[in-house]
Design a protein around this motif. Structure first.
Motif, PDB file in Angstrom:
ATOM      1  N   ASN A  87      -6.373   5.460   5.458  1.00 52.74           N
ATOM      2  CA  ASN A  87      -5.240   4.005   5.647  1.00 52.74           C
ATOM      3  C   ASN A  87      -4.715   3.911   4.177  1.00 52.74           C
ATOM      4  OD1 ASN A  87      -7.553   3.191   4.333  1.00 52.74           O
ATOM      5  ND2 ASN A  87      -7.725   1.415   5.819  1.00 52.74           N
ATOM      6  N   TRP A  88      -5.771   3.934   3.012  1.00 46.36           N
ATOM      7  CA  TRP A  88      -5.399   3.965   1.464  1.00 46.36           C
ATOM      8  C   TRP A  88      -4.463   4.894   1.559  1.00 46.36           C
ATOM      9  CZ3 TRP A  88      -7.989  -1.048  -2.024  1.00 46.36           C
ATOM     10  CH2 TRP A  88      -8.073  -1.856  -0.686  1.00 46.36           C
ATOM     11  N   THR A  89      -3.344   5.173   1.663  1.00 42.53           N
ATOM     12  CA  THR A  89      -2.301   7.176   1.420  1.00 42.53           C
ATOM     13  C   THR A  89      -1.413   6.843  -0.053  1.00 42.53           C
ATOM     14  OG1 THR A  89      -0.346   5.534   2.647  1.00 42.53           O
ATOM     15  CG2 THR A  89      -1.596   7.699   3.456  1.00 42.53           C
ATOM     16  N   THR A  90      -1.445   5.214  -0.628  1.00 43.33           N
ATOM     17  CA  THR A  90      -0.997   5.353  -2.028  1.00 43.33           C
ATOM     18  C   THR A  90      -2.209   5.600  -2.827  1.00 43.33           C
ATOM     19  OG1 THR A  90      -1.268   3.368  -1.942  1.00 43.33           O
ATOM     20  CG2 THR A  90       1.196   3.682  -1.510  1.00 43.33           C
ATOM     21  N   GLU A  91      -3.273   6.178  -3.299  1.00 45.11           N
ATOM     22  CA  GLU A  91      -4.290   6.131  -3.932  1.00 45.11           C
ATOM     23  C   GLU A  91      -4.049   8.136  -3.836  1.00 45.11           C
ATOM     24  OE1 GLU A  91      -3.842   2.394  -3.633  1.00 45.11           O
ATOM     25  OE2 GLU A  91      -5.591   2.653  -4.507  1.00 45.11           O
ATOM     26  N   LEU A  92      -3.845   8.024  -5.594  1.00 44.99           N
ATOM     27  CA  LEU A  92      -3.741   9.429  -5.142  1.00 44.99           C
ATOM     28  C   LEU A  92      -4.590   9.694  -6.689  1.00 44.99           C
ATOM     29  CD1 LEU A  92      -0.062  10.399  -4.720  1.00 44.99           C
ATOM     30  CD2 LEU A  92      -1.560  10.802  -3.161  1.00 44.99           C
ATOM     31  N   CYS A 126      -5.796  -0.066 -13.988  1.00 40.74           N
ATOM     32  CA  CYS A 126      -5.059  -1.135 -13.795  1.00 40.74           C
ATOM     33  C   CYS A 126      -4.704  -1.209 -12.400  1.00 40.74           C
ATOM     34  CB  CYS A 126      -2.925  -1.019 -14.430  1.00 40.74           C
ATOM     35  SG  CYS A 126      -3.693  -0.796 -16.409  1.00 40.74           S
ATOM     36  N   HIS A 127      -3.898  -0.137 -11.661  1.00 39.53           N
ATOM     37  CA  HIS A 127      -3.596  -0.610 -10.352  1.00 39.53           C
ATOM     38  C   HIS A 127      -5.216  -0.892  -9.374  1.00 39.53           C
ATOM     39  CE1 HIS A 127      -1.806   0.725  -6.028  1.00 39.53           C
ATOM     40  NE2 HIS A 127      -2.682   0.583  -5.741  1.00 39.53           N
ATOM     41  N   GLU A 128      -5.981  -0.329  -9.626  1.00 36.45           N
ATOM     42  CA  GLU A 128      -7.370  -0.109  -9.039  1.00 36.45           C
ATOM     43  C   GLU A 128      -8.150  -1.778  -9.110  1.00 36.45           C
ATOM     44  OE1 GLU A 128      -7.422   1.358  -6.494  1.00 36.45           O
ATOM     45  OE2 GLU A 128      -6.601   2.864  -7.343  1.00 36.45           O
ATOM     46  N   CYS A 130      -6.438  -4.270 -10.782  1.00 35.70           N
ATOM     47  CA  CYS A 130      -5.568  -5.067  -9.452  1.00 35.70           C
ATOM     48  C   CYS A 130      -6.120  -5.342  -8.499  1.00 35.70           C
ATOM     49  CB  CYS A 130      -4.184  -5.266  -9.561  1.00 35.70           C
ATOM     50  SG  CYS A 130      -3.470  -5.639 -11.294  1.00 35.70           S
ATOM     51  N   HIS A 131      -6.711  -5.143  -7.909  1.00 36.39           N
ATOM     52  CA  HIS A 131      -7.398  -4.674  -6.421  1.00 36.39           C
ATOM     53  C   HIS A 131      -8.733  -5.498  -6.241  1.00 36.39           C
ATOM     54  CE1 HIS A 131      -4.844  -2.364  -3.901  1.00 36.39           C
ATOM     55  NE2 HIS A 131      -5.288  -1.195  -4.418  1.00 36.39           N
ATOM     56  N   HIS A 132      -9.219  -4.995  -7.724  1.00 36.42           N
ATOM     57  CA  HIS A 132     -10.544  -6.015  -8.124  1.00 36.42           C
ATOM     58  C   HIS A 132     -10.438  -7.225  -8.149  1.00 36.42           C
ATOM     59  CE1 HIS A 132     -14.596  -6.981  -9.623  1.00 36.42           C
ATOM     60  NE2 HIS A 132     -14.100  -7.206 -10.681  1.00 36.42           N
ATOM     61  N   TRP A 144      -3.143  -6.463  -0.589  1.00 37.50           N
ATOM     62  CA  TRP A 144      -2.386  -5.522   0.434  1.00 37.50           C
ATOM     63  C   TRP A 144      -1.470  -4.884  -0.710  1.00 37.50           C
ATOM     64  CZ3 TRP A 144      -3.537 -11.249   1.423  1.00 37.50           C
ATOM     65  CH2 TRP A 144      -4.361 -10.298   2.242  1.00 37.50           C
ATOM     66  N   HIS A 145      -0.627  -3.263  -0.892  1.00 36.45           N
ATOM     67  CA  HIS A 145       0.467  -3.818  -1.812  1.00 36.45           C
ATOM     68  C   HIS A 145       1.681  -4.243  -1.553  1.00 36.45           C
ATOM     69  CE1 HIS A 145      -2.586   0.358  -1.093  1.00 36.45           C
ATOM     70  NE2 HIS A 145      -2.124   0.064  -2.725  1.00 36.45           N
ATOM     71  N   THR A 146       1.529  -5.852  -1.945  1.00 32.19           N
ATOM     72  CA  THR A 146       2.555  -6.224  -1.703  1.00 32.19           C
ATOM     73  C   THR A 146       3.993  -5.921  -3.364  1.00 32.19           C
ATOM     74  OG1 THR A 146       2.025  -8.153  -3.611  1.00 32.19           O
ATOM     75  CG2 THR A 146       1.557  -7.910  -0.688  1.00 32.19           C
TER      76      THR A 146
HETATM   77 ZN   LIG Z   1      -3.787   0.803  -4.426  1.00 28.12          ZN
END
Ligand SMILES: [Zn+2]
Length: 193
Positions: A87-92, A126-128, A130-132, A144-146
């Protein structure tokens, strides 16, 4: 980059909207992240996963201290695992599991086995992180990816890379989502200072 659609449930929607609204992030007032990022870049050049992992761990120790969160763990993998959260398709190039507070990053893409560039790798870190932060600093029940999430991620990335932040321009797209207008974002001269 495209945002997630807002959740349907009202109680989740409030958190989503708050995440969308918070567009800035207090940044560490020293050059430690820049130093850590340079170590990651140097380690990536010699392609040793152990050194890359250690440099990422140093980076996360600084960010966790700055934001007063529990330090999250990090694993650096040679290639993207075949099974990732669908479901987290943006996490390449990485992912984050809130239950274990673990970031995983991979140095090669899954299909073509190409090396992830330093810029993409750092941006993913940095992205990951920011989830933390969403769970551990902001106390959201989901991450969420807002638009706000991407703005916070970009602020951290540009600070760590030592590059001037860009103003992000967003355009609405289907399903109450937003995507970055890259031509407009890249055309705009970055603000001085
Ligand atoms: Zn993400």
């Amino acid at each position: 980059m495209i945002t997630d659609a807002p959740p349907r449930k009202a109680n989740q929607r409030a958190g989503f909207l708050e995440s969308d609204r918070i567009k800035t992030l207090d940044l560490p007032q020293d050059g430690r992240l820049l130093t850590c990022a340079k170590s990651i870049e140097a380690a990536m050049k010699v392609e040793t996963g152990v050194d890359v992992r250690r440099a990422c761990a140093d980076f996360l120790a600084v960010t966790s201290e700055s934001y007063k969160t529990t330090t999250c763990g990090v694993r650096v993998l040679a290639a993207r695992p075949l099974r990732v959260r669908e479901n987290w398709t943006t996490e390449l190039f990485g992912d984050y599991t809130p239950e274990t507070m673990l970031i995983r990053l991979w140095m090669r893409t899954a299909v073509r086995k190409e090396f992830t560039s330093f810029g993409t790798f750092l941006s993913t870190l940095c992205h990951e992180f920011c989830h933390h932060l969403d769970y551990q600093k902001f106390g959201f029940h989901d991450s969420w990816h807002t638009r706000g999430f991407y703005e916070r991620t970009a602020a951290l990335y540009h600070h760590a890379r030592g590059t001037p932040p860009k103003k992000l321009f967003w355009v609405p797209t289907s399903g109450e989502r937003w995507r970055i207008d890259w031509p407009r974002t890249n055309r705009t001269t970055p603000p001085v200072g």
